[in-house]
Scaffold this motif. Structure first.
Motif, short mmCIF file in Angstrom:
data_model
loop_
_atom_site.label_atom_id
_atom_site.label_comp_id
_atom_site.label_asym_id
_atom_site.label_seq_id
_atom_site.Cartn_x
_atom_site.Cartn_y
_atom_site.Cartn_z
N GLY A 19 1.89 8.70 -5.16
CA GLY A 19 2.32 9.91 -4.48
C GLY A 19 1.19 10.90 -4.34
O GLY A 19 0.02 10.64 -4.65
N TYR A 20 1.55 12.08 -3.80
CA TYR A 20 0.54 13.12 -3.56
C TYR A 20 0.66 14.20 -4.61
O TYR A 20 1.71 14.50 -5.15
N LYS A 30 0.84 -1.20 0.00
CA LYS A 30 0.00 0.00 0.00
C LYS A 30 0.88 1.26 0.00
O LYS A 30 1.13 1.89 1.03
N ASP A 31 1.39 1.63 -1.21
CA ASP A 31 2.16 2.87 -1.33
C ASP A 31 1.22 4.06 -1.34
O ASP A 31 0.02 3.92 -1.64
N PRO A 32 1.74 5.30 -1.06
CA PRO A 32 0.88 6.49 -1.07
C PRO A 32 0.34 6.74 -2.48
O PRO A 32 1.06 6.62 -3.47
N ILE A 33 -0.96 7.07 -2.55
CA ILE A 33 -1.58 7.42 -3.82
C ILE A 33 -2.51 8.59 -3.61
O ILE A 33 -2.88 8.92 -2.46
N SER A 34 -2.92 9.25 -4.72
CA SER A 34 -3.87 10.36 -4.64
C SER A 34 -4.89 10.23 -5.75
O SER A 34 -4.65 9.59 -6.78
N LEU A 35 -6.04 10.86 -5.53
CA LEU A 35 -7.14 10.86 -6.50
C LEU A 35 -7.36 12.29 -6.95
O LEU A 35 -7.51 13.21 -6.12
N THR A 36 -7.39 12.51 -8.28
CA THR A 36 -7.64 13.84 -8.84
C THR A 36 -8.82 13.78 -9.80
O THR A 36 -9.19 12.71 -10.30
N VAL A 37 -9.38 15.01 -10.08
CA VAL A 37 -10.46 15.13 -11.03
C VAL A 37 -10.15 16.28 -11.98
O VAL A 37 -9.62 17.33 -11.56
N THR A 38 -10.45 16.07 -13.27
CA THR A 38 -10.20 17.09 -14.28
C THR A 38 -11.46 17.28 -15.10
O THR A 38 -12.05 16.29 -15.58
N GLN A 39 -11.91 18.58 -15.24
CA GLN A 39 -13.01 18.89 -16.15
C GLN A 39 -12.39 19.08 -17.53
O GLN A 39 -11.64 20.03 -17.76
N THR A 40 -12.69 18.17 -18.43
CA THR A 40 -11.98 18.18 -19.72
C THR A 40 -12.45 19.28 -20.66
O THR A 40 -11.71 19.67 -21.57
N ASN A 41 -13.67 19.80 -20.49
CA ASN A 41 -14.18 20.83 -21.38
C ASN A 41 -15.22 21.66 -20.66
O ASN A 41 -15.82 21.21 -19.66
N PRO A 42 -15.48 22.92 -21.11
CA PRO A 42 -16.52 23.74 -20.48
C PRO A 42 -17.90 23.10 -20.69
O PRO A 42 -18.08 22.21 -21.52
#
Length: 737
Positions: free
Chosen positions: A736-737, A646-658
Motif C-alpha cells: 500500500g501507500y 504486482k500489488d501496490p507498494i511504497s518505499l520509506t526511509v527513517t533516520q534512526t538517530n541524530p
C-alpha cells in the motif's frame, strides 16, 4: 656421242667456275663474319673492363663499413669483381656474361663448327608469344555442340611453346582440324581431305618461308635459336569446287643446347566426355595433352595408350582420342614420357563415352536433375538455332514431352515413388541455314529410393499457472514460483513420406529436483509409470525415459505432454536447463534447449551508504550534496522485484538517530532533508518518510536520484565544529501507500 661429250665438258667447266666463285664469296663472308665477331668480342671485353672498374668502386665502398668481410688492400681487380657479382644485382653481374663471351670466342679459333655454335648461344634472341607476328591471322576456334561442328577450325592447335635440344630431328607440331557439318557435307563428307603447308620464321614473324607439306613435319636445328611455325590447312574434295582454308596459331620451338628432364608431368583431355551416337556416322573426338614441369623440359618421345580401346581409341603419337560408336564406359588415357637419357615418366586422365545423360538415383521427396554431357563451346548458341525437347518415359512405357527449351538440363523438383524406374531423354535439334541435324541422347534411368525415417522434434514449455511469462517460441519461462503448474509439449514428426518407423523410438526428458510429476500423456492417452516410462533420480534432476519404443507412420506425428508442479527445492536454484531427446535407428536427435527461470515471489532491496564528503567547515544555513557514488546514473537503493502479483507498494526511509561525532555526542545542527521536485522535507529522527510509490501491476524500480533530489545535508542555526559525523537510515518497503 662426241657432241654430247663436248657439251658436257663445257657444262662441267661452267659449273666449276660458278662453284669457285661461290667458294671465294663464302670465305670472304666468313672472314667478314669472323672479323665482325672479333670486333664484338673486343668491344665486349672493353665493356667488361669498364664494368670491372665500376665494380671495384662498389667493392671499395662496401669495405668502408664492413671491414671484417672484405680486404681493402687487395689489388686484384678480377677477384674483387667476382666477389661483388655474387652480391650485386643482375644488371651488374652482366659483366660476367661479357667475360664468358670473350673466353668462348678465343676458344672457338681452331675448333669445330659445333664449338662455334656453342659460342653463339649467348647471342640467341628469344621470342615470347606476344612478339611473334603470324604469317596469316589464325582461324577462330571451332564452335561445337554435342559433337556437331557448327564452324570449321582447329580442334588441336600446335603447342604454343616447346623446348627441343639441338642436333635432334623431332616432330612436335601436331594439329587436328575439322569442318563445320555443312561444309563437311558439301565437301563429300568422308571423301574430303586436308592439305598442309607449313611456314617457319626465325625473326619473330618478320619474314616467313615455306618449308614442308607434311601433316606432321620433321624439324631440327644445329643452332640454339627460337623458330616459329604456322600451318595452312586446305580442305578440298572433287565434289566441291570451293575449298575451306584454315590457319593455325603460331607455335614456337625453343632450341636449347642440351636436353632437360622434367621433374613431373600432368596429363589431361580437352573434353572428358564423348558422345557415342552422332548422326551420319561421325565420330566424337577429343585430344589428350601433357604438361611438364618445368615448362622448359624436353622429351625424346611421347606415347599415348588407351586402357579400354573398346570404349575409345587414341592415336599413340598425336593423342587424338576417338569414341567407339555405341560404346558406353570409361577408359584411361595414359602418357609415357621418355627422356633423352632413357628415363621415363607417366601420367593419365580418364575419358567417358556415353549417350549424353547419366542415370540418377535420389531419395523420395528430393529433386532429380538430368544434365546434358558432352562438348558445348561457349558461343554455340550464337552460331545456331538450337532447341532441346525433354521426354519422360513412365514406368508403364508412356512417352510424354516434359520440357521444350534451349536448356541443357531438366529438373524434377520433388520425386515420389511413382517416379521410380521412369526414363528421361533429350532430342537436340540444330538448325544452320536451311539444314537441320538431330542428336538423340540415351534414355537415362531414374531410381527413387524410399526416404528413410527422419524424426523432427518440436518442443515447448508452458506455465499453466502464469501463462504470460515466456519467450516468443515458448522455450523459456520466467518468474516461475513454487507451486506453479508446468507443462512440456513435445511433438515428434516423421518427415519421411514413404517409410514408417519400426517401433524403436525411445523418448527421454528431465524435470527439476524436487518437482512433482503429475502425469504423462501420449497423443492424449495417459501413460503408466514403470510400465510405459521410468522416473529416476539422477542427483540434481529427475530423468524420464520411455520403456517401450514408439512407432510413427510415414508423414505422421505424435505428441507427448509432461505435467509437473514446481516443488520447494526449486527455490534454491535460479534456473533449470533441459532438453528432450530421442534415440532410434542407432542415432540420437535432441530438441531445443529449454529454460525455467525461478522467482522467489518477493521484492528485495539493498541500500548503499551515503557520503557527503569532506567539507572545509560546515557553515550554518547551507545545503551539502552527496558524493557521485549515489548520484545518477548510480542507484542509491537497488530494488529487485520478483513478485508474480504486482500489488501496490511504497518505499520509506527513517533516520534512526541524530548525527553524532566520533565521541558519540549528538550534533543537532546537522539535519537531513528529503528533496522532491525542489521541495524539501526535514527528517525528524525516528519518523518514516515516503520516498517512492509503485502502483498496482508496476514493477518496483531502483531509486536513482539526480544531484538536486533525494537526501541532502543541511546545517541549521550555527556552524558545526570540525570532525566526523554519522547517522543510520532504515529503508522499508511496505504494501500500500
Amino acid at each position: 656421242m662426241y657432241i654430247f661429250d663436248k657439251w658436257g665438258l663445257k657444262v662441267w667447266t661452267v659449273l666449276n667456275i660458278v662453284l669457285l666463285f661461290l667458294s671465294i664469296n663464302f670465305k670472304v663472308s666468313e672472314v667478314h663474319a669472323e672479323t665482325k665477331r672479333n670486333q664484338t668480342t673486343e668491344a665486349t671485353s672493353n665493356l667488361s673492363n669498364v664494368n670491372q672498374k665500376i665494380d671495384t668502386k662498389v667493392a671499395n665502398s662496401t669495405s668502408s663499413y664492413s671491414a671484417t668481410t672484405s680486404k681493402p688492400k687487395q689489388s686484384n681487380v678480377t677477384s674483387s669483381n667476382s666477389k661483388v657479382l655474387s652480391q650485386s644485382s643482375s644488371k651488374i653481374s652482366s659483366s660476367s656474361t661479357a667475360k664468358g663471351i670473350s673466353g668462348d670466342s678465343s676458344q672457338s679459333n681452331g675448333k669445330t663448327a659445333k664449338n662455334k655454335t656453342a659460342t653463339q648461344t649467348t647471342k640467341v634472341k628469344r621470342f615470347s608469344a606476344s612478339d611473334i607476328t603470324p604469317k596469316h591471322r589464325p582461324t577462330g576456334d571451332p564452335v561445337i555442340l554435342f559433337g556437331i561442328w557448327l564452324t570449321s577450325g582447329f580442334s588441336l592447335q600446335p603447342v604454343s611453346d616447346s623446348y627441343e635440344p639441338i642436333y635432334n630431328t623431332v616432330s612436335p607440331l601436331f594439329v587436328d582440324t575439322g569442318l563445320d557439318w555443312l561444309s563437311w557435307l558439301a565437301d563429300g563428307g568422308l571423301l574430303a581431305s586436308a592439305k598442309y603447308t607449313w611456314y617457319q620464321s626465325d625473326d619473330g614473324g618478320y619474314s616467313w618461308t615455306k618449308f614442308s607439306t607434311d601433316a606432321v613435319p620433321n624439324i631440327t636445328s644445329n643452332l640454339p635459336q627460337d623458330m616459329s611455325y604456322q600451318v595452312k590447312v586446305v580442305w578440298t574434295s572433287f565434289l566441291n569446287p570451293f575449298s575451306t582454308t584454315l590457319w593455325s596459331k603460331v607455335s614456337t620451338v625453343h632450341w636449347i643446347p642440351t636436353p632437360k628432364n622434367p621433374t613431373s608431368i600432368r596429363a589431361y583431355v580437352d573434353y572428358p566426355y564423348l558422345m557415342n551416337n552422332l548422326p551420319d556416322k561421325q565420330v566424337d573426338t577429343t585430344h589428350a595433352q601433357v604438361v611438364a614441369s618445368p615448362a622448359s623440359s624436353t622429351n625424346k618421345s611421347i606415347e599415348w595408350s588407351s586402357s579400354n580401346p573398346d570404349v575409345a581409341t587414341v592415336d599413340p603419337l598425336a593423342g587424338k582420342v576417338s569414341a567407339v560408336n555405341g560404346a558406353t564406359g570409361t577408359t584411361t588415357i595414359s602418357c609415357l614420357w621418355t627422356n633423352y637419357d632413357g628415363s621415363t615418366l607417366s601420367a593419365s586422365a580418364d575419358v567417358r563415352v556415353g549417350g549424353g545423360l547419366d542415370d540418377q538415383t535420389v531419395h523420395s521427396g528430393l529433386s532429380a536433375t538430368f544434365k546434358l554431357l558432352g562438348r558445348i563451346t561457349s558461343d554455340a548458341g550464337a552460331e545456331s538455332d538450337t532447341s532441346i525437347v525433354w521426354h519422360r518415359i513412365a514406368p508403364d512405357g508412356k512417352d510424354t514431352v516434359v520440357q521444350t527449351s534451349d536448356s541443357g538440363s531438366y529438373t524434377l523438383k520433388s520425386t515420389t515413388m511413382n517416379d521410380n524406374k521412369a526414363k528421361y531423354y533429350a532430342v537436340i535439334t540444330i538448325k544452320s541455314g536451311d539444314k537441320t541435324k538431330q542428336v538423340t541422347t540415351n534414355k537415362a534411368l531414374l531410381t527413387v529410393i524410399p526416404k528413410p525415417v527422419d524424426i523432427q522434434m518440436d518442443n515447448h514449455v508452458f506455465n499453466i499457472t502464469n501463462p504470460d511469462k515466456h519467450n516468443a517460441n515458448n522455450t523459456e519461462l520466467t518468474g516461475v514460483q513454487v507451486g506453479n503448474h508446468i507443462q512440456y509439449k513435445d511433438t515428434l514428426k516423421n518427415l519421411s513420406t514413404d517409410t514408417a518407423s519400426d517401433g524403436d523410438i525411445i523418448y527421454e526428458t528431465k524435470i527439476n529436483e524436487g518437482d512433482k510429476l503429475n502425469g504423462i500423456t501420449l497423443d492424449g492417452l495417459p501413460l503408466e509409470k514403470d510400465e510405459d516410462y521410468t522416473l529416476e533420480d539422477k542427483g540434481g534432476y529427475q530423468l524420464i525415459k520411455f520403456t517401450q519404443g514408439m512407432s510413427i507412420s510415414a508423414d505422421s506425428s505424435r505428441t507427448i505432454k509432461v505435467d509437473l508442479q514446481v516443488g520447494d527445492e526449486a527455490k534454491t536454484q535460479k534456473q533449470f536447463d533441459f532438453y528432450p531427446s530421442i534415440q532410434y535407428s542407432g542415432q540420437t536427435n535432441r530438441g531445443l534447449i529449454e529454460h525455467i527461470k525461478y522467482a522467489s515471489g518477493t521484492v528485495s532491496l539493498k541500500a548503499k551508504d551515503i557520503d557527503f564528503g569532506v567539507q572545509n567547515g560546515l557553515i550554518a544555513k547551507k545545503v551539502y550534496d552527496r558524493t557521485a557514488s549515489t548520484n545518477a546514473p548510480n542507484a542509491t537503493v537497488d530494488i529487485t522485484d520478483n513478485r508474480v502479483e504486482k500489488d501496490p507498494i511504497s518505499l520509506t526511509v527513517t533516520q534512526t538517530n541524530p548525527f553524532q561525532n566520533e565521541q558519540g555526542q549528538n550534533e543537532n545542527n546537522l539535519l537531513l532533508r528529503l528533496y522532491k521536485q525542489g521541495e524539501a522535507t526535514t527528517l525528524i529522527p525516528g519518523e518514516a518518510y515516503n520516498v517512492a510509490d509503485f502502483k498496482q501491476g508496476d514493477t518496483a524500480k531502483s531509486v536513482v536520484w539526480d544531484k538536486a533530489d533525494g537526501l541532502r545535508l543541511y546545517t541549521d542555526s550555527a556552524n558545526v565544529s570540525p570532525g566526523k559525523y554519522h547517522s543510520n537510515l532504515m529503508w522499508t518497503i511496505k504494501n500500500g501507500y
